[in-house]
Design a protein around this motif. Structure first.
Motif, mmCIF file in Angstrom:
data_model
loop_
_atom_site.group_PDB
_atom_site.id
_atom_site.type_symbol
_atom_site.label_atom_id
_atom_site.label_comp_id
_atom_site.label_asym_id
_atom_site.label_seq_id
_atom_site.Cartn_x
_atom_site.Cartn_y
_atom_site.Cartn_z
ATOM 1 N N GLU A 59 10.295 -89.374 34.163
ATOM 2 C CA GLU A 59 10.845 -89.001 32.860
ATOM 3 C C GLU A 59 10.056 -87.892 32.180
ATOM 4 O OE1 GLU A 59 11.554 -92.128 30.078
ATOM 5 O OE2 GLU A 59 12.609 -93.320 31.574
ATOM 6 N N ARG A 60 8.756 -87.978 32.226
ATOM 7 C CA ARG A 60 7.936 -86.986 31.531
ATOM 8 C C ARG A 60 8.056 -85.604 32.149
ATOM 9 N NH1 ARG A 60 6.712 -88.096 26.612
ATOM 10 N NH2 ARG A 60 5.011 -86.645 26.710
ATOM 11 N N ASN A 61 8.541 -85.506 33.377
ATOM 12 C CA ASN A 61 8.631 -84.208 34.035
ATOM 13 C C ASN A 61 10.024 -83.610 34.012
ATOM 14 O OD1 ASN A 61 5.883 -83.683 35.028
ATOM 15 N ND2 ASN A 61 6.195 -85.681 35.949
ATOM 16 N N VAL A 62 10.987 -84.316 33.438
ATOM 17 C CA VAL A 62 12.339 -83.757 33.325
ATOM 18 C C VAL A 62 12.320 -82.539 32.408
ATOM 19 C CG1 VAL A 62 14.678 -84.205 32.495
ATOM 20 C CG2 VAL A 62 13.509 -85.911 33.896
ATOM 21 N N ALA A 63 11.591 -82.614 31.289
ATOM 22 C CA ALA A 63 11.515 -81.468 30.367
ATOM 23 C C ALA A 63 10.910 -80.253 31.068
ATOM 24 C CB ALA A 63 10.699 -81.830 29.129
ATOM 25 N N ASN A 64 9.868 -80.464 31.869
ATOM 26 C CA ASN A 64 9.267 -79.342 32.616
ATOM 27 C C ASN A 64 10.247 -78.751 33.608
ATOM 28 O OD1 ASN A 64 6.830 -79.587 31.293
ATOM 29 N ND2 ASN A 64 5.988 -81.002 32.799
ATOM 30 N N PHE A 65 10.999 -79.603 34.285
ATOM 31 C CA PHE A 65 11.996 -79.117 35.242
ATOM 32 C C PHE A 65 13.050 -78.283 34.526
ATOM 33 C CE2 PHE A 65 16.123 -79.583 37.271
ATOM 34 C CZ PHE A 65 15.853 -79.068 38.525
ATOM 35 N N LEU A 66 13.531 -78.778 33.370
ATOM 36 C CA LEU A 66 14.579 -78.069 32.637
ATOM 37 C C LEU A 66 14.073 -76.791 31.982
ATOM 38 C CD1 LEU A 66 16.479 -81.099 31.090
ATOM 39 C CD2 LEU A 66 17.122 -79.713 33.071
ATOM 40 N N ARG A 67 12.761 -76.643 31.849
ATOM 41 C CA ARG A 67 12.199 -75.385 31.354
ATOM 42 C C ARG A 67 12.401 -74.285 32.398
ATOM 43 N NH1 ARG A 67 6.678 -76.480 30.855
ATOM 44 N NH2 ARG A 67 6.585 -75.953 33.041
ATOM 45 N N ASP A 68 12.277 -74.637 33.675
ATOM 46 C CA ASP A 68 12.375 -73.650 34.745
ATOM 47 C C ASP A 68 13.774 -73.509 35.325
ATOM 48 O OD1 ASP A 68 9.630 -73.232 34.497
ATOM 49 O OD2 ASP A 68 9.163 -74.812 35.948
ATOM 50 N N TYR A 69 14.567 -74.573 35.266
ATOM 51 C CA TYR A 69 15.908 -74.566 35.855
ATOM 52 C C TYR A 69 16.903 -75.165 34.874
ATOM 53 C CZ TYR A 69 13.586 -73.828 40.316
ATOM 54 O OH TYR A 69 12.822 -73.326 41.337
ATOM 55 N N ARG A 70 18.128 -74.731 34.977
ATOM 56 C CA ARG A 70 19.212 -75.363 34.236
ATOM 57 C C ARG A 70 20.025 -76.175 35.229
ATOM 58 N NH1 ARG A 70 21.373 -71.039 29.826
ATOM 59 N NH2 ARG A 70 19.415 -70.957 28.724
ATOM 60 N N GLU A 85 5.502 -83.549 46.025
ATOM 61 C CA GLU A 85 4.072 -83.820 46.179
ATOM 62 C C GLU A 85 3.392 -84.171 44.852
ATOM 63 O OE1 GLU A 85 2.382 -80.376 47.971
ATOM 64 O OE2 GLU A 85 3.596 -80.548 49.777
ATOM 65 N N THR A 86 3.997 -83.739 43.706
ATOM 66 C CA THR A 86 3.273 -83.877 42.446
ATOM 67 C C THR A 86 3.964 -84.727 41.384
ATOM 68 O OG1 THR A 86 4.245 -81.808 41.656
ATOM 69 C CG2 THR A 86 2.083 -81.676 42.743
ATOM 70 N N VAL A 87 5.257 -84.542 41.140
ATOM 71 C CA VAL A 87 5.886 -85.165 39.967
ATOM 72 C C VAL A 87 7.121 -86.006 40.284
ATOM 73 C CG1 VAL A 87 5.038 -83.396 38.408
ATOM 74 C CG2 VAL A 87 7.296 -83.132 39.450
ATOM 75 N N GLY A 123 18.724 -91.572 35.825
ATOM 76 C CA GLY A 123 17.635 -90.607 35.896
ATOM 77 C C GLY A 123 18.081 -89.314 36.541
ATOM 78 N N LEU A 124 17.133 -88.419 36.743
ATOM 79 C CA LEU A 124 17.376 -87.138 37.392
ATOM 80 C C LEU A 124 16.805 -87.202 38.805
ATOM 81 C CD1 LEU A 124 18.486 -84.258 37.133
ATOM 82 C CD2 LEU A 124 16.243 -83.556 36.285
ATOM 83 N N LEU A 183 13.004 -87.458 21.733
ATOM 84 C CA LEU A 183 12.988 -86.022 21.878
ATOM 85 C C LEU A 183 11.638 -85.635 22.489
ATOM 86 C CD1 LEU A 183 14.507 -83.387 21.319
ATOM 87 C CD2 LEU A 183 13.393 -83.329 19.082
ATOM 88 N N ILE A 184 11.690 -84.977 23.634
ATOM 89 C CA ILE A 184 10.459 -84.552 24.313
ATOM 90 C C ILE A 184 10.429 -83.037 24.287
ATOM 91 C CG2 ILE A 184 9.167 -84.560 26.476
ATOM 92 C CD1 ILE A 184 10.544 -87.185 27.185
ATOM 93 N N ALA A 185 9.377 -82.475 23.745
ATOM 94 C CA ALA A 185 9.232 -81.018 23.680
ATOM 95 C C ALA A 185 9.019 -80.446 25.077
ATOM 96 C CB ALA A 185 8.048 -80.651 22.781
ATOM 97 N N ARG A 186 9.320 -79.182 25.210
ATOM 98 C CA ARG A 186 9.149 -78.520 26.507
ATOM 99 C C ARG A 186 7.709 -78.585 26.995
ATOM 100 N NH1 ARG A 186 13.465 -75.292 28.130
ATOM 101 N NH2 ARG A 186 15.012 -74.933 26.532
#
Length: 188
Positions: A59-70, A85-87, A123-124, A183-186
């Motif tokens: 969950e915490r890495n969905v915002a990071n993923f959506l920062r780089d990809y739509r 390997e990481t998230v 989830g994603l 709401l999770i910030a980028r």
């Protein structure tokens, strides 16, 4: 060409090589509503089998993923390898036969999703596909399908006084009550 004719027939021997193995998914189709039969369409060329890996992004890495990809855009294979390997965590690994494949012709197949996807909850997810029949693993012979597994369809309006959020269900389009939103910030 130009109305000219040859004075005698000229036979030329040519050879057409096989097309490169390829896996193609429609990345625009990424929402898999809960309760719907989990199938995904895939088109393959010169492959009789594909290896599949299902990854779940935390969950915490969905915002990071959506920062780089739509969602709906093509995801780079190396990005998914890095995430694995990481998230992300591996949910399932398996393979699928391509039943009606013919050499050099696109084969369209509806792949049933593994039971692990239904039991893993909302989830994603990233479903990675690679050749599974011994074919050379060329970089263009792999694909990634992002899957958003949910029954919640939020709509967000931004006004002068803040955000208004409405949440409906995909299964019946009725508004959902009692939904807790975070709401999770980028930048997390």
């Amino acid at each position: 060409e130009g109305g000219l004719t040859m004075s005698r027939p000229n036979v030329v021997t040519i050879a057409m090589p096989n097309r490169q193995p390829r896996i193609v998914v429609d990345t625009r189709m990424f929402v898999l509503p809960r309760g719907q039969a989990p199938n995904m369409g895939v088109t393959t060329i010169n492959l009789s089998k594909v290896d599949l890996t299902l990854l779940r992004l935390t969950e915490r890495n969905v915002a990071n993923f959506l920062r780089d990809y739509r969602l709906g855009e093509q995801v780079d294979r190396w990005s998914i390898d890095y995430m694995a390997e990481t998230v992300a965590s591996e949910v399932w690994k398996g393979s699928a036969e391509i039943p009606k494949w013919e050499a050099n012709k696109p084969a369209r197949t509806a792949l049933p999703m593994p039971e692990a996807l239904a039991s893993a909850g909302p989830g994603l997810y990233a479903l990675t596909m690679k050749p599974g029949d011994g074919t050379l693993r060329a970089s263009n012979a792999s694909a990634v399908q992002m899957i958003l597994r949910t029954d919640l369809a939020p709509t967000v309006w931004r006004g002068s006084d803040g955000l208004v959020v409405q949440v409906r269900g995909y299964s019946d389009a009725k508004p959902r009550a009692g939904i807790r939103l975070r709401l999770i910030a980028r930048n997390n």
